[in-house]
Motif scaffolding. Structure first.
Motif, mmCIF file in Angstrom:
data_model
loop_
_atom_site.group_PDB
_atom_site.id
_atom_site.type_symbol
_atom_site.label_atom_id
_atom_site.label_comp_id
_atom_site.label_asym_id
_atom_site.label_seq_id
_atom_site.Cartn_x
_atom_site.Cartn_y
_atom_site.Cartn_z
ATOM 1 N N SER A 101 34.835 23.827 90.248
ATOM 2 C CA SER A 101 34.919 24.485 91.557
ATOM 3 C C SER A 101 34.940 23.474 92.694
ATOM 4 C CB SER A 101 33.774 25.476 91.730
ATOM 5 O OG SER A 101 32.530 24.813 91.681
ATOM 6 N N ALA A 102 34.192 22.375 92.557
ATOM 7 C CA ALA A 102 34.227 21.331 93.589
ATOM 8 C C ALA A 102 35.607 20.672 93.633
ATOM 9 C CB ALA A 102 33.148 20.292 93.326
ATOM 10 N N GLY A 103 36.209 20.447 92.469
ATOM 11 C CA GLY A 103 37.555 19.870 92.435
ATOM 12 C C GLY A 103 38.593 20.793 93.048
ATOM 13 N N ALA A 104 38.516 22.095 92.725
ATOM 14 C CA ALA A 104 39.455 23.059 93.300
ATOM 15 C C ALA A 104 39.282 23.139 94.814
ATOM 16 C CB ALA A 104 39.258 24.427 92.663
ATOM 17 N N SER A 105 38.043 23.121 95.278
ATOM 18 C CA SER A 105 37.789 23.143 96.725
ATOM 19 C C SER A 105 38.340 21.895 97.391
ATOM 20 C CB SER A 105 36.292 23.257 96.998
ATOM 21 O OG SER A 105 35.775 24.434 96.467
ATOM 22 N N GLY A 106 38.171 20.735 96.741
ATOM 23 C CA GLY A 106 38.698 19.485 97.297
ATOM 24 C C GLY A 106 40.211 19.492 97.398
ATOM 25 N N VAL A 107 40.881 19.986 96.347
ATOM 26 C CA VAL A 107 42.348 20.071 96.374
ATOM 27 C C VAL A 107 42.811 21.009 97.487
ATOM 28 C CG1 VAL A 107 44.353 20.917 95.076
ATOM 29 C CG2 VAL A 107 42.663 19.456 93.963
ATOM 30 N N ILE A 112 45.228 21.846 102.875
ATOM 31 C CA ILE A 112 45.160 22.409 104.236
ATOM 32 C C ILE A 112 45.169 21.295 105.280
ATOM 33 C CG2 ILE A 112 43.666 23.701 105.831
ATOM 34 C CD1 ILE A 112 45.108 25.487 103.882
ATOM 35 N N ALA A 113 44.437 20.219 105.026
ATOM 36 C CA ALA A 113 44.412 19.087 105.965
ATOM 37 C C ALA A 113 45.801 18.466 106.096
ATOM 38 C CB ALA A 113 43.385 18.049 105.514
ATOM 39 N N ALA A 114 46.544 18.363 104.990
ATOM 40 C CA ALA A 114 47.890 17.804 105.047
ATOM 41 C C ALA A 114 48.823 18.693 105.863
ATOM 42 C CB ALA A 114 48.437 17.618 103.625
#
Length: 174
Positions: A101-107, A112-114
């Protein structure tokens, strides 16, 4: 005489709506049972919609009822109904799920930032757009109706997810 009667009725309706709003606010704060608090919040937010009607902003009154009373308060009621009792023991988290879940949130955050970073932003004043409530309401219900419907779809998916999560947690606890 007729305008005096109409004016009196309008003022009476205003004070009834104000009383409804304050009564709902009191009911949302003071009772110890959370269901009564949510019902008070619904009454209070409905009173705020009535105040928007009194001020002549029909669009804001409708959005108040649709978004806050219809979506947020119903989501709170679902959260209350679907949450497990506090006396049950919470199962331990599995490290694999936490990492996933942390990896999915990071991706998702990086994506979104990009998008935000690569978008060329123009101030609204430069485009000469009219940002009145009437224009926004018209655009939401005509040009951006897909976005408006997607918001309701996201709420539906959240409710279905809460129901599924509750079903899985009840199976684990029994």
């Amino acid at each position: 005489m007729n305008s005096f009667l109409t004016s009196g009725l309008i003022h009476a309706a205003f004070w009834v709506v104000v009383g409804l709003t304050f009564g709902g606010a009191v009911l949302a704060v003071f009772p110890r049972k959370i269901v009564y608090n949510v019902l008070g919040l619904i009454v209070c937010l409905s009173g705020v919609a009535g105040l928007f009607l009194y001020l002549g902003s029909f669009f804001l009154a409708l959005m108040q009822l649709l978004i806050y009373v219809g979506a947020i308060c119903v989501a709170i009621v679902f959260a209350i109904m679907l949450s497990p009792p506090l006396h049950l023991e919470v199962p331990k988290r599995r490290m694999g799920k936490v990492v996933l879940s942390a990896g999915a949130s990071g991706v998702f955050f990086v994506a979104i930032a990009a998008v935000i970073w690569k978008t060329v932003w123009h101030p609204a004043a430069e485009r000469g757009a009219d940002w009145s409530i009437v224009t926004i309401g018209h655009l939401l219900l005509t040009r951006y109706d897909l976005v408006f419907e997607l918001i309701s779809l996201v709420l539906l998916v959240a409710i279905i997810g809460a129901i599924l999560t509750t079903g899985f947690s009840r199976r684990l606890s029994s």
